[in-house]
Design a protein around this motif. Structure first.
Motif, PDB file in Angstrom:
ATOM      1  N   UNK A 192     -73.236  16.128 -27.822  1.00  0.00           N
ATOM      2  CA  UNK A 192     -72.656  14.806 -28.205  1.00  0.00           C
ATOM      3  C   UNK A 192     -73.835  13.997 -27.121  1.00  0.00           C
ATOM      4  N   UNK A 193     -74.319  12.911 -27.340  1.00  0.00           N
ATOM      5  CA  UNK A 193     -74.188  11.561 -26.098  1.00  0.00           C
ATOM      6  C   UNK A 193     -73.704  10.235 -26.458  1.00  0.00           C
ATOM      7  N   UNK A 194     -73.730   9.532 -25.677  1.00  0.00           N
ATOM      8  CA  UNK A 194     -72.953   8.057 -25.900  1.00  0.00           C
ATOM      9  C   UNK A 194     -71.468   8.201 -26.143  1.00  0.00           C
ATOM     10  N   UNK A 195     -70.868   9.185 -25.370  1.00  0.00           N
ATOM     11  CA  UNK A 195     -69.403   9.444 -25.585  1.00  0.00           C
ATOM     12  C   UNK A 195     -68.817   8.604 -24.718  1.00  0.00           C
ATOM     13  N   UNK A 196     -67.997   8.070 -25.149  1.00  0.00           N
ATOM     14  CA  UNK A 196     -67.553   6.536 -24.111  1.00  0.00           C
ATOM     15  C   UNK A 196     -66.040   7.230 -23.722  1.00  0.00           C
ATOM     16  N   UNK A 197     -66.182   7.061 -22.572  1.00  0.00           N
ATOM     17  CA  UNK A 197     -63.906   6.897 -22.081  1.00  0.00           C
ATOM     18  C   UNK A 197     -63.208   6.201 -22.053  1.00  0.00           C
ATOM     19  N   UNK A 198     -62.556   6.579 -22.050  1.00  0.00           N
ATOM     20  CA  UNK A 198     -61.115   5.556 -22.542  1.00  0.00           C
ATOM     21  C   UNK A 198     -59.836   6.012 -21.769  1.00  0.00           C
ATOM     22  N   UNK A 199     -59.480   5.351 -20.486  1.00  0.00           N
ATOM     23  CA  UNK A 199     -58.236   6.106 -19.970  1.00  0.00           C
ATOM     24  C   UNK A 199     -57.091   4.762 -19.974  1.00  0.00           C
ATOM     25  N   UNK A 200     -56.343   5.492 -19.990  1.00  0.00           N
ATOM     26  CA  UNK A 200     -54.624   4.963 -19.770  1.00  0.00           C
ATOM     27  C   UNK A 200     -53.173   5.722 -20.164  1.00  0.00           C
ATOM     28  N   UNK A 201     -52.828   4.780 -19.047  1.00  0.00           N
ATOM     29  CA  UNK A 201     -51.576   6.191 -19.286  1.00  0.00           C
ATOM     30  C   UNK A 201     -51.125   6.528 -20.144  1.00  0.00           C
ATOM     31  N   UNK A 202     -51.179   6.296 -21.755  1.00  0.00           N
ATOM     32  CA  UNK A 202     -50.536   6.293 -22.446  1.00  0.00           C
ATOM     33  C   UNK A 202     -51.402   7.672 -23.723  1.00  0.00           C
ATOM     34  N   UNK A 203     -52.293   7.935 -23.241  1.00  0.00           N
ATOM     35  CA  UNK A 203     -53.384   8.451 -23.695  1.00  0.00           C
ATOM     36  C   UNK A 203     -52.600  10.185 -23.257  1.00  0.00           C
ATOM     37  N   UNK A 204     -52.949  11.358 -23.892  1.00  0.00           N
ATOM     38  CA  UNK A 204     -52.832  12.054 -24.123  1.00  0.00           C
ATOM     39  C   UNK A 204     -54.877  12.571 -24.103  1.00  0.00           C
ATOM     40  N   UNK A 205     -55.102  13.709 -23.281  1.00  0.00           N
ATOM     41  CA  UNK A 205     -56.738  14.174 -23.090  1.00  0.00           C
ATOM     42  C   UNK A 205     -57.101  14.192 -24.435  1.00  0.00           C
ATOM     43  N   UNK A 206     -58.111  13.812 -25.281  1.00  0.00           N
ATOM     44  CA  UNK A 206     -58.652  14.409 -26.648  1.00  0.00           C
ATOM     45  C   UNK A 206     -59.732  13.320 -26.723  1.00  0.00           C
ATOM     46  N   UNK A 207     -61.002  14.058 -27.661  1.00  0.00           N
ATOM     47  CA  UNK A 207     -62.315  13.282 -28.093  1.00  0.00           C
ATOM     48  C   UNK A 207     -62.139  13.409 -29.703  1.00  0.00           C
ATOM     49  N   UNK A 208     -62.515  12.196 -29.894  1.00  0.00           N
ATOM     50  CA  UNK A 208     -62.624  11.856 -31.375  1.00  0.00           C
ATOM     51  C   UNK A 208     -63.400  11.501 -32.383  1.00  0.00           C
TER      52      UNK A 208
END
Length: 215
Positions: A178-194
């Protein structure tokens, strides 16, 4: 060629193959969550669909303070093609949004663009029908861009930053990249690709499977 040379060459080849396998398997491992079609609503629109003063009720906790609600609606495309039992995710937002797959878009007869969640300007029109009323959105229907949720700690370990775009690979029988996968970072996030249901079905991936960031 004598037996000792054959043995040496064989050993070198095997070592090279093993080294290549080891290199191929380098990458930050990320669990996958398959995201089905869903709706985000403003409080005003919740009341249009379910009645004055209505509040969403919680079915299941999700990451980042979000939750799957018990409430379901029907979404309707411009050609009056409908999909029933679409779940609303809470809490309420400042702007309503409908997230579907490309297959859903064809079924509904709408031209939904691939967008990051919240970026709905100029997106497809859609109608939403509830038990007490209906609303028409001039824009707001999108196909969600695939992305990875991360905490700052995970982002540091993976060597990425909020807003980065990476590629990931599923090491299964399909071996999908999968190309073009955007990273979103936040203290409330749990590691997971959607990813959406179309992407998951094509790659033979289910919720709980893992992929790895390869660049």
């Amino acid at each position: 060629m004598d037996n000792s040379n054959v043995a040496l060459i064989t050993k070198m080849v095997l070592e090279t193959v093993e080294k290549q396998k080891s290199t191929e398997n380098i990458g930050y491992i990320v669990p996958v969550g398959v995201s089905a079609r869903h709706v985000h609503l403003t409080q005003e629109h919740v009341e249009v669909l379910f009645g004055p003063g209505y509040q969403l009720t919680k079915k299941k906790e999700l990451m980042g303070g979000q939750y799957a609600s018990n409430e379901l609606v029907t979404i309707v495309g411009l050609k009056l093609r409908a999909i029933e039992n679409v779940r609303i995710l809470g809490p309420v937002r400042r702007k309503s949004q409908v997230e579907i797959s490309a297959t859903d878009a064809i079924r509904l007869g709408v031209k939904a663009p691939i967008r990051e969640s919240g970026n709905t300007a100029g997106s497809a029109a859609i109608a939403v029908v509830g038990p007490k009323g209906a609303l028409y959105l001039d824009e707001g229907c999108i196909i969600a861009k695939r992305h990875i949720h991360m905490s700052p700690k995970d982002a540091m370990a993976a060597g990425v930053h909020d807003g980065d775009t990476v590629s990931v690979k599923a090491d299964n029988e399909r071996g999908t990249v999968f190309n073009h996968v955007q990273i979103r970072v936040d203290d409330s996030f749990t590691l997971e690709m959607h990813i959406d249901t179309d992407e998951a079905n094509a790659a033979k991936i289910a919720t709980g499977d893992t992929v790895r960031i390869i660049r």
